[in-house]
Design a protein around this motif. Structure first.
Motif, PDB file in Angstrom:
ATOM      1  N   LEU A 204       0.824  -1.212   0.000  1.00  0.00           N
ATOM      2  CA  LEU A 204       0.000   0.000   0.000  1.00  0.00           C
ATOM      3  C   LEU A 204       0.858   1.263   0.000  1.00  0.00           C
ATOM      4  O   LEU A 204       0.346   2.355  -0.269  1.00  0.00           O
ATOM      5  CB  LEU A 204      -0.925   0.016   1.222  1.00  0.00           C
ATOM      6  CG  LEU A 204      -1.971  -1.100   1.293  1.00  0.00           C
ATOM      7  CD1 LEU A 204      -2.767  -0.984   2.590  1.00  0.00           C
ATOM      8  CD2 LEU A 204      -2.908  -1.051   0.092  1.00  0.00           C
ATOM      9  N   ASP A 205       2.137   1.109   0.319  1.00  0.00           N
ATOM     10  CA  ASP A 205       3.044   2.262   0.331  1.00  0.00           C
ATOM     11  C   ASP A 205       3.553   2.542  -1.073  1.00  0.00           C
ATOM     12  O   ASP A 205       3.900   1.625  -1.827  1.00  0.00           O
ATOM     13  CB  ASP A 205       4.222   1.990   1.264  1.00  0.00           C
ATOM     14  CG  ASP A 205       3.804   1.929   2.725  1.00  0.00           C
ATOM     15  OD1 ASP A 205       3.266   2.930   3.225  1.00  0.00           O
ATOM     16  OD2 ASP A 205       4.000   0.865   3.352  1.00  0.00           O
ATOM     17  N   LYS A 206       3.609   3.821  -1.420  1.00  0.00           N
ATOM     18  CA  LYS A 206       3.990   4.231  -2.772  1.00  0.00           C
ATOM     19  C   LYS A 206       5.364   3.715  -3.166  1.00  0.00           C
ATOM     20  O   LYS A 206       5.578   3.274  -4.304  1.00  0.00           O
ATOM     21  CB  LYS A 206       3.954   5.763  -2.862  1.00  0.00           C
ATOM     22  CG  LYS A 206       4.229   6.318  -4.237  1.00  0.00           C
ATOM     23  CD  LYS A 206       3.117   5.947  -5.205  1.00  0.00           C
ATOM     24  CE  LYS A 206       3.334   6.608  -6.569  1.00  0.00           C
ATOM     25  NZ  LYS A 206       2.277   6.217  -7.537  1.00  0.00           N
ATOM     26  N   ALA A 207       6.310   3.743  -2.229  1.00  0.00           N
ATOM     27  CA  ALA A 207       7.674   3.304  -2.547  1.00  0.00           C
ATOM     28  C   ALA A 207       7.694   1.839  -2.983  1.00  0.00           C
ATOM     29  O   ALA A 207       8.413   1.462  -3.911  1.00  0.00           O
ATOM     30  CB  ALA A 207       8.581   3.518  -1.336  1.00  0.00           C
ATOM     31  N   LYS A 254       2.210  -9.473   1.765  1.00  0.00           N
ATOM     32  CA  LYS A 254       2.507  -8.140   2.325  1.00  0.00           C
ATOM     33  C   LYS A 254       2.893  -7.125   1.260  1.00  0.00           C
ATOM     34  O   LYS A 254       2.499  -5.961   1.347  1.00  0.00           O
ATOM     35  CB  LYS A 254       3.638  -8.256   3.345  1.00  0.00           C
ATOM     36  CG  LYS A 254       4.043  -6.941   3.996  1.00  0.00           C
ATOM     37  CD  LYS A 254       5.158  -7.141   5.007  1.00  0.00           C
ATOM     38  CE  LYS A 254       5.569  -5.821   5.660  1.00  0.00           C
ATOM     39  NZ  LYS A 254       6.675  -6.011   6.631  1.00  0.00           N
ATOM     40  N   HIS A 255       3.671  -7.530   0.267  1.00  0.00           N
ATOM     41  CA  HIS A 255       4.205  -6.581  -0.703  1.00  0.00           C
ATOM     42  C   HIS A 255       3.598  -6.751  -2.104  1.00  0.00           C
ATOM     43  O   HIS A 255       2.733  -5.989  -2.517  1.00  0.00           O
ATOM     44  CB  HIS A 255       5.733  -6.717  -0.796  1.00  0.00           C
ATOM     45  CG  HIS A 255       6.449  -6.379   0.469  1.00  0.00           C
ATOM     46  ND1 HIS A 255       7.139  -7.318   1.202  1.00  0.00           N
ATOM     47  CD2 HIS A 255       6.586  -5.208   1.125  1.00  0.00           C
ATOM     48  CE1 HIS A 255       7.691  -6.733   2.268  1.00  0.00           C
ATOM     49  NE2 HIS A 255       7.364  -5.457   2.250  1.00  0.00           N
ATOM     50  N   VAL A 258      -0.273  -7.376  -2.621  1.00  0.00           N
ATOM     51  CA  VAL A 258      -1.043  -6.195  -2.221  1.00  0.00           C
ATOM     52  C   VAL A 258      -0.983  -5.123  -3.303  1.00  0.00           C
ATOM     53  O   VAL A 258      -2.003  -4.546  -3.702  1.00  0.00           O
ATOM     54  CB  VAL A 258      -0.520  -5.639  -0.876  1.00  0.00           C
ATOM     55  CG1 VAL A 258      -1.198  -4.316  -0.531  1.00  0.00           C
ATOM     56  CG2 VAL A 258      -0.749  -6.659   0.237  1.00  0.00           C
ATOM     57  N   ALA A 259       0.217  -4.858  -3.803  1.00  0.00           N
ATOM     58  CA  ALA A 259       0.373  -3.842  -4.843  1.00  0.00           C
ATOM     59  C   ALA A 259      -0.340  -4.236  -6.129  1.00  0.00           C
ATOM     60  O   ALA A 259      -1.005  -3.409  -6.772  1.00  0.00           O
ATOM     61  CB  ALA A 259       1.859  -3.597  -5.107  1.00  0.00           C
ATOM     62  N   ILE A 260      -0.215  -5.507  -6.520  1.00  0.00           N
ATOM     63  CA  ILE A 260      -0.866  -5.975  -7.747  1.00  0.00           C
ATOM     64  C   ILE A 260      -2.386  -5.938  -7.588  1.00  0.00           C
ATOM     65  O   ILE A 260      -3.118  -5.583  -8.520  1.00  0.00           O
ATOM     66  CB  ILE A 260      -0.383  -7.396  -8.106  1.00  0.00           C
ATOM     67  CG1 ILE A 260       1.111  -7.383  -8.457  1.00  0.00           C
ATOM     68  CG2 ILE A 260      -1.206  -7.975  -9.252  1.00  0.00           C
ATOM     69  CD1 ILE A 260       1.455  -6.518  -9.664  1.00  0.00           C
ATOM     70  N   THR A 261      -2.880  -6.292  -6.401  1.00  0.00           N
ATOM     71  CA  THR A 261      -4.325  -6.226  -6.144  1.00  0.00           C
ATOM     72  C   THR A 261      -4.834  -4.802  -6.329  1.00  0.00           C
ATOM     73  O   THR A 261      -5.849  -4.569  -7.013  1.00  0.00           O
ATOM     74  CB  THR A 261      -4.638  -6.718  -4.713  1.00  0.00           C
ATOM     75  OG1 THR A 261      -4.399  -8.114  -4.643  1.00  0.00           O
ATOM     76  CG2 THR A 261      -6.094  -6.438  -4.339  1.00  0.00           C
ATOM     77  N   GLU A 262      -4.161  -3.841  -5.725  1.00  0.00           N
ATOM     78  CA  GLU A 262      -4.591  -2.445  -5.837  1.00  0.00           C
ATOM     79  C   GLU A 262      -4.559  -1.972  -7.283  1.00  0.00           C
ATOM     80  O   GLU A 262      -5.462  -1.260  -7.742  1.00  0.00           O
ATOM     81  CB  GLU A 262      -3.695  -1.556  -4.973  1.00  0.00           C
ATOM     82  CG  GLU A 262      -3.848  -1.780  -3.476  1.00  0.00           C
ATOM     83  CD  GLU A 262      -5.226  -1.385  -2.967  1.00  0.00           C
ATOM     84  OE1 GLU A 262      -5.697  -0.286  -3.325  1.00  0.00           O
ATOM     85  OE2 GLU A 262      -5.833  -2.181  -2.230  1.00  0.00           O
ATOM     86  N   ASP A 287      -3.914 -11.160   4.387  1.00  0.00           N
ATOM     87  CA  ASP A 287      -2.807 -11.442   5.285  1.00  0.00           C
ATOM     88  C   ASP A 287      -1.964 -10.220   5.620  1.00  0.00           C
ATOM     89  O   ASP A 287      -0.917 -10.347   6.249  1.00  0.00           O
ATOM     90  CB  ASP A 287      -1.914 -12.538   4.675  1.00  0.00           C
ATOM     91  CG  ASP A 287      -2.687 -13.841   4.498  1.00  0.00           C
ATOM     92  OD1 ASP A 287      -3.528 -14.136   5.344  1.00  0.00           O
ATOM     93  OD2 ASP A 287      -2.449 -14.544   3.488  1.00  0.00           O
ATOM     94  N   LEU A 288      -2.409  -9.059   5.198  1.00  0.00           N
ATOM     95  CA  LEU A 288      -1.687  -7.834   5.518  1.00  0.00           C
ATOM     96  C   LEU A 288      -1.689  -7.615   7.026  1.00  0.00           C
ATOM     97  O   LEU A 288      -2.743  -7.667   7.671  1.00  0.00           O
ATOM     98  CB  LEU A 288      -2.331  -6.639   4.808  1.00  0.00           C
ATOM     99  CG  LEU A 288      -1.514  -5.351   4.762  1.00  0.00           C
ATOM    100  CD1 LEU A 288      -0.213  -5.584   4.008  1.00  0.00           C
ATOM    101  CD2 LEU A 288      -2.325  -4.255   4.085  1.00  0.00           C
ATOM    102  N   GLY A 289      -0.512  -7.400   7.613  1.00  0.00           N
ATOM    103  CA  GLY A 289      -0.439  -7.208   9.045  1.00  0.00           C
ATOM    104  C   GLY A 289       0.071  -8.440   9.778  1.00  0.00           C
ATOM    105  O   GLY A 289       0.446  -8.356  10.950  1.00  0.00           O
TER     106      GLY A 289
END
Length: 292
Positions: A204-207, A254-255, A258-262, A287-289
């Protein structure tokens, strides 16, 4: 039978949450019948008040021998042109065992065996029903209130979407989601976990998302998968499917997933092939968190 009557058959594993779903649908204005022998399905519908357009029927292994009539009864409804959907609620075996142990109630099929033996028998008996379900809900990680919220999201009357798509990120180390209709593996993407600066962050973080989306072959993958999914979605709509869960997996959830889903949520929301349909797309992160 009126053509605008909607029949929802609720089935699934004992202890997975069928009663909670039934109570939630009652609160939404559905006429709910619990533990109906499938052979009486047609008779019930014929007797229902003509003003009732949304009928939910809970059918499970408590019906014993009657359960064998479910497939036949559903086929008869289809032949009559009745709109009927099947909702199947499931949960992981270990979670079901804990739920039965906490209530100190026996599983309806365990007899003199263990609870786990009863669960195994039930899974086999319900296999065909689950395979034909229009919507599968996994309650493994849901409490009662979260399950109620999920049902409200699916069955509120104010939505006239042609298709509701949940895009769910997950970690393979925690298991593939039970309720996934389609699964995409994005472990081909370089893992930000090995970058000390990105490891504490999430997709979820831009970086992190920028790093993932500029990785080799990712944009090509996204474009091709979007086109493939949109073609499939049109077919699903034509077949009467209203709910779809697309699971996106990476190692820990986590990484990358999540990014691909968004990104897929954004792309499918603006999808050109689906412009003639109303598609509701939502991103979820199972599973985020969790600790990686």
């Amino acid at each position: 039978m009126k053509s605008d009557t909607e029949i929802l058959v609720i089935s699934g594993m004992s202890g997975a949450g069928k009663s909670t779903i039934a109570h939630t649908l009652e609160d939404l204005g559905w006429y709910v019948v619990d533990n109906l022998p499938p052979a009486l399905l047609e008779n019930l519908i014929d007797l229902v008040n003509v003003s009732m357009k949304r009928i939910a029927i809970v059918i499970d292994v408590r019906g014993r021998a009657f359960f064998n009539d479910l497939t036949k009864s559903l086929a008869l409804l289809a032949d009559q042109g009745v709109s009927r959907k099947i909702l199947f609620v499931d949960a992981a075996d270990e979670v079901l065992v804990r739920r039965f142990e906490s209530t100190r109630r026996p599983h309806p099929l365990q007899g003199s065996d263990r609870v786990l033996d009863g669960i195994a028998k039930e899974r086999e008996r319900l296999r065909e029903v689950k395979d034909s379900a229009d919507l599968v809900i996994d309650s493994t990680s849901l409490n009662i209130h979260q399950l109620e919220k999920k049902i409200n999201e699916y069955f509120t009357e104010d939505s006239n979407a042609d298709l509701r798509v949940n895009i769910l990120s997950f970690g393979y180390k925690y298991g593939i989601p039970i309720d996934a209709d389609l699964v995409v593996d994005c472990r081909f993407i370089a893992n930000p976990h090995w970058n000390p600066q990105l490891r504490p962050l999430t997709g979820l973080d831009k970086a992190v998302s920028s790093e993932i989306l500029k990785s080799e072959n990712v944009q090509d993958f996204l474009s091709k998968y979007q086109a493939l999914f949109e073609t499939m979605a049109i077919g699903f709509i034509g077949e009467g499917r209203r709910y779809l869960t697309l699971a996106i997996g990476c190692t820990g959830g986590k990484h990358r997933s999540v990014a691909i889903t968004e990104e897929l949520v954004a792309k499918l929301t603006a999808g050109s092939k689906l412009s003639n349909y109303k598609i509701e797309t939502k991103g979820l992160h199972r599973d985020l968190g969790r600790e990686i």
